[in-house]
Design a protein around this motif. Structure first.
Motif, short mmCIF file in Angstrom:
data_model
loop_
_atom_site.label_atom_id
_atom_site.label_comp_id
_atom_site.label_asym_id
_atom_site.label_seq_id
_atom_site.Cartn_x
_atom_site.Cartn_y
_atom_site.Cartn_z
N TRP A 174 -9.83 -18.34 -2.41
CA TRP A 174 -11.00 -18.18 -1.54
C TRP A 174 -11.24 -16.70 -1.22
CZ3 TRP A 174 -10.27 -16.85 3.85
CH2 TRP A 174 -11.47 -16.75 4.57
N LEU A 175 -10.19 -15.96 -0.88
CA LEU A 175 -10.34 -14.54 -0.58
C LEU A 175 -10.81 -13.76 -1.81
CD1 LEU A 175 -7.23 -13.86 1.69
CD2 LEU A 175 -9.64 -13.64 2.34
N ALA A 176 -10.28 -14.11 -2.98
CA ALA A 176 -10.73 -13.45 -4.21
C ALA A 176 -12.22 -13.72 -4.45
CB ALA A 176 -9.90 -13.95 -5.40
N HIS A 177 -12.65 -14.94 -4.13
CA HIS A 177 -14.07 -15.28 -4.28
C HIS A 177 -14.92 -14.52 -3.27
CE1 HIS A 177 -17.77 -17.63 -4.48
NE2 HIS A 177 -17.65 -17.86 -3.18
N VAL A 178 -14.47 -14.46 -2.02
CA VAL A 178 -15.24 -13.80 -0.96
C VAL A 178 -15.49 -12.33 -1.31
CG1 VAL A 178 -15.13 -12.99 1.42
CG2 VAL A 178 -14.53 -15.35 0.88
N PHE A 179 -14.47 -11.66 -1.86
CA PHE A 179 -14.59 -10.23 -2.16
C PHE A 179 -14.94 -9.97 -3.63
CE2 PHE A 179 -11.75 -10.30 1.57
CZ PHE A 179 -12.49 -9.49 2.41
N ASP A 180 -15.21 -11.05 -4.38
CA ASP A 180 -15.62 -10.93 -5.79
C ASP A 180 -14.62 -10.08 -6.58
OD1 ASP A 180 -17.19 -11.38 -8.02
OD2 ASP A 180 -18.57 -9.71 -7.60
N LEU A 181 -13.35 -10.46 -6.50
CA LEU A 181 -12.29 -9.70 -7.16
C LEU A 181 -11.74 -10.39 -8.40
CD1 LEU A 181 -10.32 -8.46 -4.01
CD2 LEU A 181 -11.95 -7.17 -5.42
N GLY A 182 -12.44 -11.42 -8.88
CA GLY A 182 -11.94 -12.12 -10.07
C GLY A 182 -10.82 -13.08 -9.71
N ASP A 183 -10.20 -13.64 -10.74
CA ASP A 183 -9.11 -14.58 -10.51
C ASP A 183 -7.89 -13.86 -9.94
OD1 ASP A 183 -10.56 -16.71 -11.40
OD2 ASP A 183 -9.74 -16.68 -13.43
N PRO A 184 -7.19 -14.45 -8.97
CA PRO A 184 -5.98 -13.84 -8.43
C PRO A 184 -4.86 -13.81 -9.46
CG PRO A 184 -6.82 -15.60 -6.99
CD PRO A 184 -7.54 -15.71 -8.29
N ILE A 185 -3.90 -12.95 -9.21
CA ILE A 185 -2.66 -12.96 -9.99
C ILE A 185 -1.73 -13.93 -9.28
CG2 ILE A 185 -0.75 -11.58 -10.87
CD1 ILE A 185 -2.56 -9.11 -10.60
N SER A 230 -6.77 -13.35 8.28
CA SER A 230 -7.07 -12.63 7.03
C SER A 230 -7.59 -11.23 7.33
CB SER A 230 -8.09 -13.41 6.20
OG SER A 230 -7.61 -14.69 5.86
N ASN A 231 -8.49 -11.14 8.31
CA ASN A 231 -9.05 -9.83 8.67
C ASN A 231 -7.98 -8.90 9.23
OD1 ASN A 231 -11.76 -10.09 7.92
ND2 ASN A 231 -12.23 -11.28 9.76
N VAL A 232 -7.07 -9.46 10.03
CA VAL A 232 -5.98 -8.64 10.59
C VAL A 232 -5.07 -8.13 9.46
CG1 VAL A 232 -3.89 -8.70 12.01
CG2 VAL A 232 -6.00 -9.78 12.83
N ALA A 233 -4.72 -9.03 8.52
CA ALA A 233 -3.87 -8.64 7.39
C ALA A 233 -4.53 -7.55 6.56
CB ALA A 233 -3.56 -9.86 6.54
N LEU A 234 -5.83 -7.70 6.31
CA LEU A 234 -6.55 -6.69 5.52
C LEU A 234 -6.62 -5.36 6.26
CD1 LEU A 234 -9.47 -8.91 4.18
CD2 LEU A 234 -7.61 -7.95 2.84
N SER A 235 -6.86 -5.42 7.56
CA SER A 235 -6.97 -4.19 8.35
C SER A 235 -5.66 -3.43 8.41
CB SER A 235 -7.43 -4.52 9.77
OG SER A 235 -8.71 -5.14 9.76
N LEU A 236 -4.55 -4.18 8.53
CA LEU A 236 -3.24 -3.54 8.64
C LEU A 236 -2.61 -3.26 7.28
CD1 LEU A 236 -1.70 -5.68 11.54
CD2 LEU A 236 -2.78 -3.42 11.68
N GLY A 237 -3.19 -3.81 6.21
CA GLY A 237 -2.60 -3.62 4.88
C GLY A 237 -1.30 -4.37 4.72
#
Length: 318
Positions: free
Chosen positions: A80-91, A54-61
């Motif tokens: 889980w990632l949406a929860h970790v970054f507090d971004l609301g419900d995913p699309i 996940s960190n690699v994907a985020l770093s590389l976009g």
């Protein structure tokens, strides 16, 4: 009548009331076990390998392509990632065999537009009214630059037509697309700092194209005994209570036995839910007896009939 009895036709008022009560009781029991993906997100058990991917994907976009057997937590990873970054419900977009890559960008109801155009007095009808943004369209900023990044889940991409993944290469790389069906052709482009987190899942029902795979960070979810034990502990904590330790040990023994059986298809999701249904409402003595016999139940654990049979056996032994 046990909550797991099949509910037959309603015959008279007395039967109707009894069966209605049984249905409500059964629904209440299931409701204590089943949560929405967003509610389950804080309890998600992510392995160190998944966190790294996940960190690699985020770093590389780049999109994170998550594979693994059904029920192992691929879709839940996005929540889980949406929860970790507090971004609301995913699309959340569930890919089907009829899906087209364009559906992820926007949809144009050409039939409705043409019909209204035919009955209008001057024959002038705006196309814009019949265009709706897709999941990537919303995430990129359909009506203007987004105020925060979105999490987009493209679920079961292996079910799509063969060309579907390759048709998204430019959009996933450049985070932009052109709305060619609008009255005036326009470009929707996502700001670099608002790039969405794209999670793509696959059950590997077929091989995905190499150019598409090259643009993704790939991760295969594998559930080892330690991770299964943590998952069961999180899911069954409130359901089992003080007897949790021995019960989880027995459940883990059953899980290992089931998966040593050739052709086993019971996922961790089905497994813990059935365990919760088995344990719910049992007395301390009944739960203790269930803990004793659970490791021996290695067949037909994934259906409601076997659950009722085990519960009946427990009650008969206490």
């Amino acid at each position: 009548m046990d909550d797991f009895d099949l509910i037959g036709p309603l015959e008279n008022s007395a039967d109707s009331a009894a069966k209605k009560k049984a249905l409500e009781s059964r629904a209440s029991r299931i409701a204590t076990v089943v949560k929405s993906p967003s509610e389950e997100a804080p309890e998600y058990v992510a392995s160190e390998a998944l966190k790294t991917a996940s960190n690699v994907a985020l770093s590389l976009g780049k999109p994170l392509l998550v594979t693994g057997p059904p029920g192992c937590g691929k879709t839940q990873c996005g929540y889980w990632l949406a929860h970790v970054f507090d971004l609301g419900d995913p699309i959340h977009f569930i890919v089907k065999s009829t899906s087209q890559a364009k559906d992820l960008l926007y949809t144009f109801d050409a039939v409705s537009w043409f019909r209204e155009k035919q009955i209008s007095e001057d024959g002038k009808v705006e196309r814009t009214r019949f265009i709706q943004p897709g999941p990537l369209g919303k995430a990129f900023g359909w009506e203007g630059a987004p105020t925060s990044p979105s999490v987009v889940i493209l679920d079961e991409i292996d079910k799509a037509p063969r060309d579907f993944p390759n048709d998204l290469l430019h959009e996933l790389d450049q985070m932009e697309f052109t709305v060619v069906d609008d009255d005036e052709e326009r470009v929707v482009k996502c700001p670099t700092n608002m790039r969405p987190i794209v999670i793509i899942t696959s059950n590997r029902e077929r091989q995905l194209p190499a150019p598409f795979l090259r643009r993704c960070v790939q991760h295969e979810i594998e559930l080892g005994p330690e991770q299964v034990q943590i998952i069961l502990g999180n899911k069954l904590n409130k359901m089992v209570g003080p007897e949790k330790g021995a019960f989880i040990t027995a459940a883990l023994s059953l899980w290992n036995s089931i998966h040593e059986t050739p052709g086993s298809s019971v996922s961790i999701d089905i497994f813990w839910r059935n365990l919760a249904l088995l344990a719910h409402g049992l007395s301390k003595a009944e739960l203790h007896k269930l803990t004793e016999i659970l490791p021996k139940k290695t067949t037909d654990f994934g259906n409601s009939i076997s659950i009722k049979t085990i519960r009946d056996e427990v009650k008969s032994l206490v």
